[in-house]
Design a protein around this motif. Structure first.
Motif, mmCIF file in Angstrom:
data_model
loop_
_atom_site.group_PDB
_atom_site.id
_atom_site.type_symbol
_atom_site.label_atom_id
_atom_site.label_comp_id
_atom_site.label_asym_id
_atom_site.label_seq_id
_atom_site.Cartn_x
_atom_site.Cartn_y
_atom_site.Cartn_z
ATOM 1 N N ARG A 17 4.764 -16.768 -5.941
ATOM 2 C CA ARG A 17 6.092 -16.320 -7.213
ATOM 3 C C ARG A 17 7.589 -16.914 -6.709
ATOM 4 N NH1 ARG A 17 8.300 -9.827 -8.017
ATOM 5 N NH2 ARG A 17 8.536 -10.124 -6.524
ATOM 6 N N ALA A 18 7.820 -17.022 -5.795
ATOM 7 C CA ALA A 18 9.334 -17.625 -5.400
ATOM 8 C C ALA A 18 9.691 -18.789 -6.119
ATOM 9 C CB ALA A 18 9.497 -16.935 -4.067
ATOM 10 N N GLU A 19 8.818 -19.530 -5.712
ATOM 11 C CA GLU A 19 8.312 -20.947 -5.732
ATOM 12 C C GLU A 19 8.679 -20.922 -7.238
ATOM 13 O OE1 GLU A 19 8.868 -25.319 -4.069
ATOM 14 O OE2 GLU A 19 8.771 -23.322 -3.225
ATOM 15 N N LEU A 20 7.741 -20.218 -8.404
ATOM 16 C CA LEU A 20 7.422 -20.267 -9.222
ATOM 17 C C LEU A 20 8.772 -20.422 -10.178
ATOM 18 C CD1 LEU A 20 4.191 -19.488 -10.453
ATOM 19 C CD2 LEU A 20 4.799 -21.662 -10.568
ATOM 20 N N ALA A 70 7.978 -13.744 -15.048
ATOM 21 C CA ALA A 70 9.103 -12.636 -14.413
ATOM 22 C C ALA A 70 7.714 -11.763 -14.349
ATOM 23 C CB ALA A 70 10.407 -12.241 -15.270
ATOM 24 N N ALA A 71 6.747 -11.915 -14.763
ATOM 25 C CA ALA A 71 6.067 -10.813 -14.555
ATOM 26 C C ALA A 71 4.913 -10.915 -13.867
ATOM 27 C CB ALA A 71 4.844 -10.867 -16.083
ATOM 28 N N LEU A 72 4.778 -11.636 -12.612
ATOM 29 C CA LEU A 72 4.107 -11.795 -11.526
ATOM 30 C C LEU A 72 4.113 -10.854 -10.570
ATOM 31 C CD1 LEU A 72 4.878 -15.769 -11.069
ATOM 32 C CD2 LEU A 72 2.345 -14.702 -12.268
ATOM 33 N N PRO A 73 3.345 -10.230 -10.020
ATOM 34 C CA PRO A 73 3.672 -9.579 -8.816
ATOM 35 C C PRO A 73 4.057 -9.592 -8.048
ATOM 36 C CG PRO A 73 1.086 -10.284 -9.035
ATOM 37 C CD PRO A 73 2.088 -11.035 -10.545
ATOM 38 N N SER A 74 4.323 -8.685 -7.057
ATOM 39 C CA SER A 74 5.229 -9.161 -6.103
ATOM 40 C C SER A 74 4.499 -9.949 -4.964
ATOM 41 C CB SER A 74 6.386 -8.319 -5.354
ATOM 42 O OG SER A 74 5.257 -7.207 -4.975
#
Length: 296
Positions: free
Chosen positions: A39-42, A30-34
């Motif tokens: 990010r979407a895959e994870l 959730a904290a991953l930068p956009s």
């Protein structure tokens, strides 16, 4: 009954570990930068894990009957994906589908044989004949051998290893958890150690041309993660750890070989973040098979 022991101890020990891992990883994702490309895959993978983990532990907590249901469901889905990749006719699909249900049922319901196994060499020998029967009856002199060989491979790769969910008892919980964390450890090890070693470094070298992304750094990550997982549920032994680690390392390469010949990237597309079910359980299949060998 087969005498399989499902005491529930492994499930009880696994729940806090799984809950903690899902919670920590959920916060991290959730904290991953956009701007991060993955990010979407994870996030898709985390949601899949959040559903799959309770289903796995919940069904095995029900005992041998729950293990049979899980093995049959996984087997039926996996063989359908395999049949599409291998281009097998409906007759072979029917054989594999029946085996996906019958073999776990034998492990659950049939009294243990003299050597302690309901699914033994006699059953395996019968599978060889059953696999060749559709092509023999059809008189297929063009693709009969290929059809039979691919069917035998599928029987030994999918339904037979999944009987381990039944015959291994609580050890099946430990193996499943270790494989799941081993995959995560392999990814983390490949990202961290592989990069630090440089593209020409030994740790960054691929294990096989079949899957260039699988590196020796990933093996180290998987080795550590599987050891921690087995130890956390009180199931660590050097032999079982070696079996699980081998499954984690070679299981993915085995499926990559099948997919390469079939000319597909994934076994399916319905499982968010992973592709198909075979893409998710390829390591588990080999780990269960090897675990049955070393615990026999």
């Amino acid at each position: 009954m087969s005498g399989v022991v499902f005491a529930g101890e492994a499930v009880g020990r696994a729940v806090p570990l799984v809950a903690g891992a899902l919670g920590a990883s959920g916060i991290a994702v959730a904290a991953l930068p956009s701007r991060l490309a993955m990010r979407a895959e994870l996030r898709k993978r985390w949601r899949t894990w959040a559903i799959a983990a309770p289903v796995f532990l919940g069904t095995l907590s029900l005992g041998a009957g729950g293990a049979f249901a899980l093995a049959a469901a996984l087997g039926a889905t996996a063989v359908s994906e395999y049949v599409r990749m291998a281009g097998l006719p409906r007759a072979e699909y029917a054989v594999l589908l029946v085996a996906a249900v019958v073999l776990p049922a034998l492990a659950w319901l049939v009294p243990a044989s003299v050597d302690g196994r309901a699914v033994d060499l006699r059953v395996v020998a019968l599978l060889l004949l059953v696999a060749a029967l559709p092509a023999l009856l059809a008189g297929d002199d063009e693709r009969g051998f290929t059809r039979s060989a691919r069917t035998v491979f599928a029987l030994l790769w999918i339904p037979l290893p999944l009987t381990g969910l039944v015959v291994l008892g609580d050890t099946a919980v430990a193996v499943g958890l270790a494989v799941a964390l081993g995959d995560v450890g392999a990814w983390c090890g490949g990202m961290a150690l592989g990069r630090s070693g440089g593209r020409s470094g030994g740790l960054a070298r691929p294990l096989s041309p079949l899957s260039p992304s699988k590196t020796w750094a990933g093996v180290l990550g998987a080795a550590g993660a599987t050891a921690v997982a087995l130890g956390a549920v009180g199931a660590f032994t050097p032999v079982l750890w070696a079996a699980v680690l081998t499954g984690c390392v070679l299981g993915d390469l085995l499926e990559s070989m099948v997919k390469r010949e079939a000319g597909v990237k994934d076994a399916g597309s319905w499982l968010p973040g992973f592709g198909g079910l075979l893409d998710r359980i390829d390591s588990l299949l080999l780990a269960l098979l090897l675990a049955m060998v070393v615990t026999a």
